[in-house]
Design an enzyme around this catalytic site. Structure first.
Site, PDB file in Angstrom:
ATOM      1  N   VAL A 126     -12.351  -6.194   0.833  1.00  0.00           N
ATOM      2  CA  VAL A 126     -11.901  -4.717   0.981  1.00  0.00           C
ATOM      3  C   VAL A 126     -10.969  -4.693   2.269  1.00  0.00           C
ATOM      4  O   VAL A 126     -11.540  -4.987   3.266  1.00  0.00           O
ATOM      5  CB  VAL A 126     -13.119  -3.747   1.224  1.00  0.00           C
ATOM      6  CG1 VAL A 126     -12.668  -2.262   1.574  1.00  0.00           C
ATOM      7  CG2 VAL A 126     -13.952  -3.893   0.196  1.00  0.00           C
ATOM      8  N   THR A 180       0.811  -1.229   0.032  1.00  0.00           N
ATOM      9  CA  THR A 180       0.209  -0.016  -0.042  1.00  0.00           C
ATOM     10  C   THR A 180       0.774   1.333   0.119  1.00  0.00           C
ATOM     11  O   THR A 180       2.188   1.002   0.502  1.00  0.00           O
ATOM     12  CB  THR A 180      -0.844  -0.004   1.254  1.00  0.00           C
ATOM     13  OG1 THR A 180      -1.592  -1.098   1.367  1.00  0.00           O
ATOM     14  CG2 THR A 180      -1.586   1.270   1.383  1.00  0.00           C
TER      15      THR A 180
HETATM   16  N1  GLY Z   1      -3.484  -2.347   4.103  1.00  0.00           N
HETATM   17  C1  GLY Z   1      -4.002  -2.785   2.898  1.00  0.00           C
HETATM   18  C2  GLY Z   1      -4.922  -3.840   2.690  1.00  0.00           C
HETATM   19  O1  GLY Z   1      -5.066  -4.752   3.889  1.00  0.00           O
HETATM   20  O2  GLY Z   1      -5.566  -3.957   1.728  1.00  0.00           O
END
Ligand code: GLY
Length: 355
Positions: free
Chosen positions: A235, A206
């Protein structure tokens, strides 16, 4: 002694407490206890994959841009980069080989936010998240609706799966299980075919970026392709306001990378900003978030033999005084800071030391 009629008593006390409550409401919420922004002292923080994002964002901020314009333009570079397999174009796909992106933005001065989740075929979800904030009465739009919304605003659909990401997905699929029919190239002598090897393990990449602009205003963005090979529609924390990012223009801004499920259960970014509001430094607040995730986890499958949370989550935070910090559950994490002169790579604080 004169007896008070019960009905009169209730009426009187109800009036008195309503009046007291109303006068409390008239008191301004004490959000200005923190020192006011040091206008002209810009700062930007990001996850370790954000060198180009910070350079772009700081360049724009020094030219007078709003922090939100700057951080979005910064992360767009990473979203467009096919070599970063954790974000945007070239991101690792879901278990069916389809890239699904999540992103959110939060704008300090207007105290607004927007986000998209499970967005397919659009490589800059952070730009779409901004449009959700500016051109709808909603905060979060997902899936097919998010794609239609993006197309209505002129975004072009394109294939986001690069050969590099497709080949990584294929290797994962081929090694998923001894019981399924997918196998990587092998000879009849190979014994461990189908095992999930460390090198194929799924990851949570990310980018998060928070910044203070020349006016002392804060904004942030988090954008991701999420957990590699996830169940379609999964998600993570990135597009969830309060979990993957949060910003309060009077206090500071925070965001996360890493195992989104842990962060979703703890809403860590809003907690970090609240802890900063209460006087914790950015690093202390990030460490408290790591501690809370570790202490609250009850699932043994997620803990090691010493009862420690096995996975990693990283947090990044800045405050209005120009202080910054980061922490992760496990040692070895790093983050980037741009203080207006150059990008610096720093080690994140941590809860547990890796062997
Ligand atoms: N932190 C990114 C996810 O878990 O999608």
């Amino acid at each position: 002694m004169k007896k008070i009629n019960r009905r009169v008593f209730l009426k009187t006390t109800a009036f008195t407490s309503t009046a007291a409550f109303a006068s409390q409401l008239l008191q301004p919420y004490p959000i200005n206890k923190q020192p006011q922004p040091i206008a002209g002292k810009p700062l930007a923080i990001s996850s370790a994959n954000g060198t180009k994002a910070l350079e772009k964002a700081m360049g724009m901020i020094k030219d007078g841009a709003d922090a939100l314009d700057a951080v979005i333009a910064g992360v767009n570079i990473v979203e467009d980069d096919p070599e970063d397999t954790s974000v945007g174009y070239g991101g690792l796909p879901n278990e069916e080989g389809v890239v699904e992106l999540d992103a959110a933005v939060m704008h300090g001065p207007s105290y607004r936010a927007g986000s998209v989740a499970s967005l397919r075929n659009i490589k800059n979800p952070s730009k779409v998240a901004r449009l959700v904030m500016e051109r709808t009465d909603h905060v979060l739009i997902v899936g097919e609706g998010a794609l239609k919304f993006a197309k209505a605003h002129g975004f072009k659909e394109e294939t986001l799966l690069t050969d590099k990401a497709r080949e990584a997905w294929l290797k994962w699929k081929e090694n998923l299980s001894k019981e399924d029919d997918w196998l990587p190239p092998h000879t009849i002598e190979d014994k461990e075919i189908g095992e999930i090897y460390e090198k194929y393990l799924r990851h949570y990449g990310t980018i998060h970026c928070s910044a203070v602009d020349m006016q002392g205003n804060l904004s942030c963005v988090t954008t991701t392709s999420g957990l590699a090979y996830k169940i379609p529609g999964r998600v993570g924390d990135s597009p969830i306001i309060g979990a993957g990012l949060y910003c309060d223009n009077e206090v500071g801004s925070a965001g996360s990378t890493g195992r989104g499920e842990a962060n979703l259960l703890n809403c860590s970014s809003v907690m970090i900003v609240e802890w900063m509001q209460q006087g914790k430094s950015p690093e202390e607040a990030c460490l408290l978030a790591c501690k809370r995730i570790n202490e609250r986890c009850r699932e043994k499958r997620l803990k090691d033999d010493h009862g420690r949370f096995k996975h990693d989550v990283k947090f990044y935070a800045i405050n209005k005084r120009g202080e910054y910090g980061s922490a992760s559950i496990w040692s070895g994490g790093s983050y980037l800071i741009h203080d207006g002169t150059s990008v610096k790579k720093l080690e994140s604080a941590y809860l547990f030391k890796r062997k």
